[in-house]
Design a protein around this motif. Structure first.
Motif, short mmCIF file in Angstrom:
data_model
loop_
_atom_site.label_atom_id
_atom_site.label_comp_id
_atom_site.label_asym_id
_atom_site.label_seq_id
_atom_site.Cartn_x
_atom_site.Cartn_y
_atom_site.Cartn_z
N ASN A 181 44.72 51.17 31.40
CA ASN A 181 45.18 51.37 32.77
C ASN A 181 44.39 52.44 33.51
O ASN A 181 44.60 52.67 34.69
N LYS A 182 43.48 53.11 32.77
CA LYS A 182 42.72 54.19 33.38
C LYS A 182 41.29 53.77 33.71
O LYS A 182 40.68 54.33 34.60
N ALA A 183 40.72 52.84 32.95
CA ALA A 183 39.31 52.57 33.15
C ALA A 183 38.99 51.12 33.44
O ALA A 183 38.07 50.83 34.16
N GLY A 184 39.71 50.20 32.86
CA GLY A 184 39.30 48.80 32.92
C GLY A 184 39.32 48.19 34.30
O GLY A 184 38.65 47.19 34.54
N ASP A 185 40.06 48.78 35.22
CA ASP A 185 40.19 48.19 36.55
C ASP A 185 39.44 48.96 37.62
O ASP A 185 39.76 48.87 38.79
N VAL A 186 38.42 49.72 37.22
CA VAL A 186 37.80 50.62 38.18
C VAL A 186 37.07 49.90 39.30
O VAL A 186 36.69 50.53 40.28
N LEU A 187 36.87 48.61 39.20
CA LEU A 187 36.19 47.91 40.28
C LEU A 187 37.14 47.55 41.42
O LEU A 187 36.71 47.07 42.46
N LYS A 188 38.44 47.74 41.23
CA LYS A 188 39.38 47.50 42.31
C LYS A 188 39.09 48.47 43.46
O LYS A 188 38.81 49.65 43.23
N PRO A 189 39.19 48.00 44.70
CA PRO A 189 38.84 48.86 45.84
C PRO A 189 39.60 50.19 45.86
O PRO A 189 39.02 51.22 46.18
N GLY A 190 40.89 50.18 45.53
CA GLY A 190 41.66 51.42 45.58
C GLY A 190 41.15 52.44 44.60
O GLY A 190 41.03 53.63 44.92
N LEU A 191 40.79 52.00 43.39
CA LEU A 191 40.28 52.93 42.39
C LEU A 191 38.88 53.41 42.75
O LEU A 191 38.53 54.56 42.52
N GLN A 192 38.08 52.52 43.31
CA GLN A 192 36.76 52.95 43.77
C GLN A 192 36.89 54.07 44.80
O GLN A 192 36.17 55.06 44.77
N LEU A 193 37.82 53.89 45.72
CA LEU A 193 38.04 54.89 46.77
C LEU A 193 38.55 56.20 46.19
O LEU A 193 38.13 57.29 46.61
N LEU A 194 39.44 56.10 45.20
CA LEU A 194 39.95 57.30 44.55
C LEU A 194 38.83 58.06 43.85
O LEU A 194 38.75 59.29 43.95
N PHE A 195 37.96 57.36 43.15
CA PHE A 195 36.85 58.01 42.46
C PHE A 195 35.90 58.66 43.46
O PHE A 195 35.37 59.74 43.21
N ARG A 196 35.69 57.99 44.60
CA ARG A 196 34.85 58.59 45.64
C ARG A 196 35.48 59.87 46.17
O ARG A 196 34.79 60.87 46.40
N PHE A 197 36.80 59.84 46.36
CA PHE A 197 37.51 61.03 46.83
C PHE A 197 37.37 62.17 45.83
O PHE A 197 37.03 63.31 46.20
N ARG A 198 37.58 61.87 44.55
CA ARG A 198 37.46 62.92 43.53
C ARG A 198 36.03 63.46 43.46
O ARG A 198 35.82 64.67 43.27
N ARG A 199 35.06 62.60 43.61
CA ARG A 199 33.68 63.04 43.59
C ARG A 199 33.40 63.98 44.76
O ARG A 199 32.74 65.01 44.62
#
Length: 297
Positions: A181-199
């Motif tokens: 639930n932490k890594a496998g779905d990282v291509l979903k738009p919401g998770l991409q946006l979250l990773f961009r925010f954290r970066r």
């Protein structure tokens, strides 16, 4: 490594790997051998490189960015440059340790941010630990054993083979039941946006401390950003920003020679007293009290 009295050691990969390793960007060893070579690395220290450790034997605790975790067989933890950790191991320890530079994958992958698809390489404490099941552990041991073998010699395409083995390990961890639930779905738009925010927070936490600043950089509204963080992390965007500032304050405060005012200024606080109030609000300690408590860390 530059040593200064009462300053937290920060090791580079050349210091750690020594002269018996053939490759500048990576070193890999059985953990028992690594411990024999570096008996003092249990004390708090930082790295300028990526670091991972898979436990196949042992017990005790490891502390990453001031959070303590029990050692478990089959557990692998991942650390990024800048994080602080220490060990309190018990009994006989073994496993595999790999240290690699940020540059290892730069010329190999067209996407400079590819590794950020794996949440355990995002530098968020608690999300950087994966526990493999029995079959996953067997595969991980095979992969890391091959990495160790490849890094002991120089031959054609060695570095490319090591990169492929490491990417296979990352994918194994990303697909793990423990981590799905932490890594496998990282291509979903919401998770991409979250990773961009954290970066962006990692890059600008000393300059920008309000969600609206990051929302503007992401071309979304502050409400959208807060909803995203709340849905995926159960935290507000402001909490994530403040947690990053507090973490950096802790990392700098363990460098005992640094003054509170210098640290406050580096974090974007022009008023030293406001920094003290901010830090105490989120840690229940003043910066001075945290410094004093570090000897017990």
């Amino acid at each position: 490594m530059q040593k200064v009295k009462d300053t937290l050691p920060v090791y580079n990969i050349c210091t750690i790997k020594g002269s018996d390793h053939f490759h500048d960007d990576i070193m890999a060893e059985p953990f028992s051998l690594y411990l024999q070579k570096h008996p003092n690395l249990h004390r708090p220290h930082g790295h300028s490189f990526y670091h991972l450790l898979l436990f196949t034997k042992g017990a005790g605790f490891h502390t990453i960015d001031f959070e303590r975790f029990p050692v478990e067989v089959g557990q692998v933890y991942f650390m990024i440059p800048g994080q602080v950790h220490s060990w309190e191991f018990e009994g006989e320890l073994d496993g595999y340790v790999v240290n690699f530079s940020e540059e290892l994958f730069h010329s190999f992958l067209s996407d400079d941010h590819y590794l950020e698809r794996f949440s355990f390489l995002g530098g968020v404490t608690g999300e950087n630990i994966v526990t493999f099941n029995e079959s996953e552990l067997k595969e991980a041991i095979q992969l890391l054993s091959s990495v160790v073998n490849e890094t002991q010699v120089t031959r054609p395409f060695t570095k490319d083979k090591v990169r492929l083995l490491m990417l296979s390990l990352f994918i194994l961890a990303g697909r793990s039941e423990n981590n799905k639930n932490k890594a496998g779905d990282v291509l979903k738009p919401g998770l991409q946006l979250l990773f961009r925010f954290r970066r962006l927070v990692n890059q600008h936490y000393s300059e920008y401390k309000l969600p609206k600043d990051y929302a503007e950089m992401l071309s979304i509204t502050p409400n959208h950003l807060n909803t995203l963080c709340s849905n995926l992390l159960n935290k507000s965007a402001g909490e994530i920003i403040r947690e990053r500032i507090v973490l950096e304050a802790k990392r700098q405060l363990v460098n005992l020679d640094a003054s509170i005012s210098t640290i406050a200024y580096s974090l974007g606080f022009t008023d030293n007293s406001y920094f003290t109030k901010f830090f105490k609000k989120y840690t229940n300690l003043t910066p001075e009290e945290f410094k004093k408590s570090f000897n017990g860390y």
